[in-house]
Design a protein around this motif. Structure first.
Motif, PDB file in Angstrom:
ATOM      1  N   LEU A 201      -7.637   5.589   0.169  1.00 44.89           N
ATOM      2  CA  LEU A 201      -8.182   4.463  -0.479  1.00 44.89           C
ATOM      3  C   LEU A 201      -9.209   4.901  -1.830  1.00 44.89           C
ATOM      4  O   LEU A 201      -8.735   4.443  -2.963  1.00 44.89           O
ATOM      5  CB  LEU A 201      -8.907   3.584   0.350  1.00 44.89           C
ATOM      6  CG  LEU A 201      -9.162   2.256  -0.318  1.00 44.89           C
ATOM      7  CD1 LEU A 201      -8.393   1.461  -0.819  1.00 44.89           C
ATOM      8  CD2 LEU A 201     -10.128   1.350   0.497  1.00 44.89           C
ATOM      9  N   ILE A 202      -9.936   5.825  -1.679  1.00 39.37           N
ATOM     10  CA  ILE A 202     -10.824   6.137  -2.940  1.00 39.37           C
ATOM     11  C   ILE A 202      -9.923   6.809  -3.672  1.00 39.37           C
ATOM     12  O   ILE A 202     -10.074   6.930  -4.906  1.00 39.37           O
ATOM     13  CB  ILE A 202     -12.087   6.648  -2.150  1.00 39.37           C
ATOM     14  CG1 ILE A 202     -12.750   6.001  -1.435  1.00 39.37           C
ATOM     15  CG2 ILE A 202     -12.950   7.575  -3.414  1.00 39.37           C
ATOM     16  CD1 ILE A 202     -14.098   6.664  -0.657  1.00 39.37           C
TER      17      ILE A 202
ATOM     18  N   VAL B  69       1.757   6.557  -6.833  1.00 38.94           N
ATOM     19  CA  VAL B  69       0.752   7.778  -7.230  1.00 38.94           C
ATOM     20  C   VAL B  69       1.064   8.888  -7.192  1.00 38.94           C
ATOM     21  O   VAL B  69       0.847   9.848  -7.894  1.00 38.94           O
ATOM     22  CB  VAL B  69      -0.794   6.936  -7.074  1.00 38.94           C
ATOM     23  CG1 VAL B  69      -1.609   7.989  -7.113  1.00 38.94           C
ATOM     24  CG2 VAL B  69      -1.127   5.634  -7.318  1.00 38.94           C
TER      25      VAL B  69
ATOM     26  N   VAL C 191      -6.645   6.953  -4.350  1.00 34.63           N
ATOM     27  CA  VAL C 191      -5.743   6.084  -5.152  1.00 34.63           C
ATOM     28  C   VAL C 191      -6.488   5.141  -6.306  1.00 34.63           C
ATOM     29  O   VAL C 191      -6.240   5.205  -7.208  1.00 34.63           O
ATOM     30  CB  VAL C 191      -4.783   5.430  -4.389  1.00 34.63           C
ATOM     31  CG1 VAL C 191      -4.145   4.092  -5.144  1.00 34.63           C
ATOM     32  CG2 VAL C 191      -3.631   6.104  -3.413  1.00 34.63           C
ATOM     33  N   LEU C 192      -7.585   4.633  -5.668  1.00 30.68           N
ATOM     34  CA  LEU C 192      -8.392   3.896  -6.764  1.00 30.68           C
ATOM     35  C   LEU C 192      -8.932   4.903  -7.686  1.00 30.68           C
ATOM     36  O   LEU C 192      -8.756   4.366  -9.158  1.00 30.68           O
ATOM     37  CB  LEU C 192      -9.455   3.013  -6.174  1.00 30.68           C
ATOM     38  CG  LEU C 192      -9.012   2.127  -5.275  1.00 30.68           C
ATOM     39  CD1 LEU C 192     -10.227   1.390  -4.343  1.00 30.68           C
ATOM     40  CD2 LEU C 192      -8.217   1.092  -6.015  1.00 30.68           C
ATOM     41  N   ALA C 193      -9.495   6.226  -7.395  1.00 26.96           N
ATOM     42  CA  ALA C 193      -9.799   6.950  -8.606  1.00 26.96           C
ATOM     43  C   ALA C 193      -8.873   7.269  -9.448  1.00 26.96           C
ATOM     44  O   ALA C 193      -9.074   7.263 -10.739  1.00 26.96           O
ATOM     45  CB  ALA C 193     -10.588   8.110  -7.926  1.00 26.96           C
ATOM     46  N   TYR C 194      -7.616   7.456  -9.062  1.00 30.07           N
ATOM     47  CA  TYR C 194      -6.547   8.219  -9.908  1.00 30.07           C
ATOM     48  C   TYR C 194      -6.270   6.868 -10.770  1.00 30.07           C
ATOM     49  O   TYR C 194      -5.873   7.150 -11.891  1.00 30.07           O
ATOM     50  CB  TYR C 194      -5.365   8.420  -8.973  1.00 30.07           C
ATOM     51  CG  TYR C 194      -4.239   8.949  -9.750  1.00 30.07           C
ATOM     52  CD1 TYR C 194      -4.247  10.450 -10.361  1.00 30.07           C
ATOM     53  CD2 TYR C 194      -3.084   8.270 -10.373  1.00 30.07           C
ATOM     54  CE1 TYR C 194      -3.357  10.708 -11.207  1.00 30.07           C
ATOM     55  CE2 TYR C 194      -2.088   8.759 -11.241  1.00 30.07           C
ATOM     56  CZ  TYR C 194      -2.317  10.080 -11.371  1.00 30.07           C
ATOM     57  OH  TYR C 194      -1.195  10.566 -12.188  1.00 30.07           O
ATOM     58  N   LEU C 195      -6.256   5.557 -10.124  1.00 32.60           N
ATOM     59  CA  LEU C 195      -5.724   4.535 -11.169  1.00 32.60           C
ATOM     60  C   LEU C 195      -6.666   4.223 -12.194  1.00 32.60           C
ATOM     61  O   LEU C 195      -6.420   3.993 -13.204  1.00 32.60           O
ATOM     62  CB  LEU C 195      -5.592   3.130 -10.012  1.00 32.60           C
ATOM     63  CG  LEU C 195      -4.382   3.342  -9.445  1.00 32.60           C
ATOM     64  CD1 LEU C 195      -4.256   2.327  -8.371  1.00 32.60           C
ATOM     65  CD2 LEU C 195      -2.903   3.390 -10.308  1.00 32.60           C
ATOM     66  N   ILE C 196      -7.936   4.515 -11.870  1.00 34.58           N
ATOM     67  CA  ILE C 196      -9.129   4.305 -12.996  1.00 34.58           C
ATOM     68  C   ILE C 196      -8.979   5.344 -13.726  1.00 34.58           C
ATOM     69  O   ILE C 196      -9.246   5.143 -15.135  1.00 34.58           O
ATOM     70  CB  ILE C 196     -10.547   4.218 -12.048  1.00 34.58           C
ATOM     71  CG1 ILE C 196     -10.613   3.104 -11.533  1.00 34.58           C
ATOM     72  CG2 ILE C 196     -11.613   4.299 -13.109  1.00 34.58           C
ATOM     73  CD1 ILE C 196     -11.695   2.845 -10.383  1.00 34.58           C
TER      74      ILE C 196
ATOM     75  N   GLY D 169      -4.812   6.066 -14.867  1.00 34.97           N
ATOM     76  CA  GLY D 169      -3.819   4.831 -14.567  1.00 34.97           C
ATOM     77  C   GLY D 169      -3.394   4.269 -16.114  1.00 34.97           C
ATOM     78  O   GLY D 169      -2.130   3.918 -15.903  1.00 34.97           O
TER      79      GLY D 169
ATOM     80  N   LEU E  67       2.298   1.723  -3.488  1.00 37.32           N
ATOM     81  CA  LEU E  67       1.512   2.135  -4.308  1.00 37.32           C
ATOM     82  C   LEU E  67       0.917   3.739  -4.112  1.00 37.32           C
ATOM     83  O   LEU E  67       0.816   4.514  -5.130  1.00 37.32           O
ATOM     84  CB  LEU E  67      -0.078   1.585  -4.142  1.00 37.32           C
ATOM     85  CG  LEU E  67      -1.174   1.805  -5.225  1.00 37.32           C
ATOM     86  CD1 LEU E  67      -0.626   1.387  -6.649  1.00 37.32           C
ATOM     87  CD2 LEU E  67      -2.180   0.985  -4.833  1.00 37.32           C
TER      88      LEU E  67
ATOM     89  N   TRP F 210       0.654  -1.160  -0.072  1.00 34.94           N
ATOM     90  CA  TRP F 210      -0.051  -0.076   0.082  1.00 34.94           C
ATOM     91  C   TRP F 210       1.022   1.140  -0.043  1.00 34.94           C
ATOM     92  O   TRP F 210       0.569   2.102  -0.754  1.00 34.94           O
ATOM     93  CB  TRP F 210      -1.162  -0.103   1.153  1.00 34.94           C
ATOM     94  CG  TRP F 210      -1.607   1.288   1.446  1.00 34.94           C
ATOM     95  CD1 TRP F 210      -1.414   2.253   2.326  1.00 34.94           C
ATOM     96  CD2 TRP F 210      -2.765   1.784   0.632  1.00 34.94           C
ATOM     97  NE1 TRP F 210      -2.138   3.259   2.093  1.00 34.94           N
ATOM     98  CE2 TRP F 210      -2.869   3.241   1.116  1.00 34.94           C
ATOM     99  CE3 TRP F 210      -3.134   1.637  -0.605  1.00 34.94           C
ATOM    100  CZ2 TRP F 210      -3.744   4.072   0.421  1.00 34.94           C
ATOM    101  CZ3 TRP F 210      -3.965   2.291  -1.266  1.00 34.94           C
ATOM    102  CH2 TRP F 210      -4.517   3.620  -0.495  1.00 34.94           C
TER     103      TRP F 210
END
Length: 129
Positions: free
Chosen positions: A57-58, A30, A60-65, A68, A26, A23
């Motif tokens: 968490l939200i 990012v 990083v996931l939003a950035y990757l989506i 990414g 990651l 984590w």
């Protein structure tokens, strides 16, 4: 439960530690990519950084989506630029003769009859290309 299966407890602690390290890696990747992006404005970088820091968490996931798919392109571009810089530094450190030196050496060879005029022109084209 911990006293019943001490090996399982050790395994679970190692698993949690591995997930934590993953984590952190990651998260730093990012954040580094946010600041490496040249296509983001200052406000865009500030927004993504705030989203990552406030809701990690939200964010990083939003950035990757959202962004990414282009992370590897930026990483490859930076690696290629670093490799080109390294090659240029190695060439300059190796004492590679300048274009003018090579042309004067070729002219001397032509003047002394070692190479013909056609060979001189061919080699001159290679040097100047």
């Amino acid at each position: 439960m911990d006293s019943d299966f001490p090996l399982l407890s050790v395994f679970l602690y190692m698993l949690w530690f591995f997930c934590f390290v993953l984590w952190i890696f990651l998260l730093f990747t990012v954040v580094t990519d946010v600041f490496r992006s040249q296509d983001l404005s200052g406000w865009g970088k500030a927004g993504w950084t705030a989203a990552i820091l406030i809701l990690p968490l939200i964010g990083v996931l939003a950035y990757l989506i959202v962004r990414g798919h282009s992370m590897h392109e930026r990483q490859n571009r930076d690696a290629a630029a670093a490799a080109d810089l390294w090659r240029a530094q190695v060439r300059s450190a190796a004492g590679r003769p300048s274009t003018a030196d090579e042309l004067s050496r070729l002219a001397e060879l032509r003047d002394h009859g070692v190479i013909s005029s056609n060979e001189f022109e061919r080699e001159k084209t290679k040097i100047l290309a």
